[in-house]
Design an enzyme around this catalytic site. Structure first.
Site, PDB file in Angstrom:
ATOM      1  N   CYS A   2      47.094  56.802 -35.594  1.00  0.00           N
ATOM      2  CA  CYS A   2      46.237  55.638 -35.358  1.00  0.00           C
ATOM      3  C   CYS A   2      45.190  56.065 -34.345  1.00  0.00           C
ATOM      4  CB  CYS A   2      47.057  54.465 -34.824  1.00  0.00           C
ATOM      5  SG  CYS A   2      46.053  53.016 -34.399  1.00  0.00           S
ATOM      6  N   GLU A 106      42.292  53.270 -40.803  1.00  0.00           N
ATOM      7  CA  GLU A 106      42.652  54.599 -41.288  1.00  0.00           C
ATOM      8  C   GLU A 106      41.620  54.993 -42.338  1.00  0.00           C
ATOM      9  OE1 GLU A 106      44.658  56.505 -39.987  1.00  0.00           O
ATOM     10  OE2 GLU A 106      46.319  55.383 -39.092  1.00  0.00           O
TER      11      GLU A 106
END
Length: 233
Positions: A2, A106
């Site tokens: 992340c 993402e």
């Protein structure tokens, strides 16, 4: 992993949702939070049943580090190995925290291009990453507090884009995760599992989010994916 996330709620709403207190000033909504920036972190008071919110630098610097050069590489910690890694094992045992968010990003590779996606829980509701924190004294003698986000295997929603996802804690797990008296790593490690996919959604967003300087609502606004855009011409 992340590497970017969103916290578009103001401080008062975060405090109310997580039942926490803070002396920090209010902040503006953030749509593109990046590594090494200051981020809100929630911890449990060591002696009182009170949650405290404060700002920390995103990118963990272990207390024993000689310098801060590795912080940008410590934004994430793999939940499967955190208990054995020198940089994270003590924090997993006694320095756990919540890192509030309401979305994360993402990138999905397609040939030479990467399409960014935004991931949300319950249609954009606030949630908390499982985090670790530490304190480090710089050469001037100042204490710097830093944090890292734990990651795990992907669920059905995130696996279509990436092979890892941040640990999103169930609200019922907050008290146990934050409890400074809980030092049994096995007990807290059981909380580090993929979020229920039925609670999540994802959608493609603009490549504006690729650039740290862009930090506005356009970063997380839904767009047509690149391959669909290209097919229109």
């Amino acid at each position: 992993m992340c590497g970017r996330y969103r916290l578009s709620r103001r401080k008062q709403l975060v405090e109310e949702y997580f039942d926490t207190v803070s002396d920090e000033p209010d902040w503006t909504p953030r749509y593109n939070i990046a590594p090494t920036q200051p981020v809100p972190v929630i911890r449990q008071h060591p002696k009182e049943p009170v949650r405290q919110l404060s700002l920390m630098k995103w990118g963990l610097i272990p207390s024993w580090s000689k310098d801060s050069s590795g912080a940008a590489r410590m934004i994430n910690a793999r939940s499967e190995t955190a208990s054995t890694k020198p940089a994270f094992r003590d924090a997993l045992k006694s320095r756990r925290c919540l890192i509030p968010a309401d979305g994360f990003y993402e990138w999905k590779r397609d040939g030479k291009t990467k399409q960014p996606f935004c991931f949300e829980v319950n249609q954009g509701q606030l949630f908390a990453f499982a985090g670790l924190w530490d304190r480090w004294k710089d050469p001037s003698g100042n204490w710097i507090k830093t944090c890292s986000i734990l990651t795990t295997t992907p669920n059905a929603v995130t696996s279509a884009v990436h092979d890892r996802m941040p640990v999103i804690l169930d609200p019922d797990s907050y008290d146990l995760w934050l409890d400074p008296g809980m030092t049994k790593v096995e007990a807290v490690s059981d909380l580090l599992r993929p979020c229920d996919a039925s609670r999540m959604r994802s959608y493609p967003v603009s490549t504006r989010v690729n650039h740290v300087a862009n930090d506005d609502a356009e970063c997380s606004r839904p767009v047509e994916p690149v391959e669909t855009q290209n097919s229109l011409f």
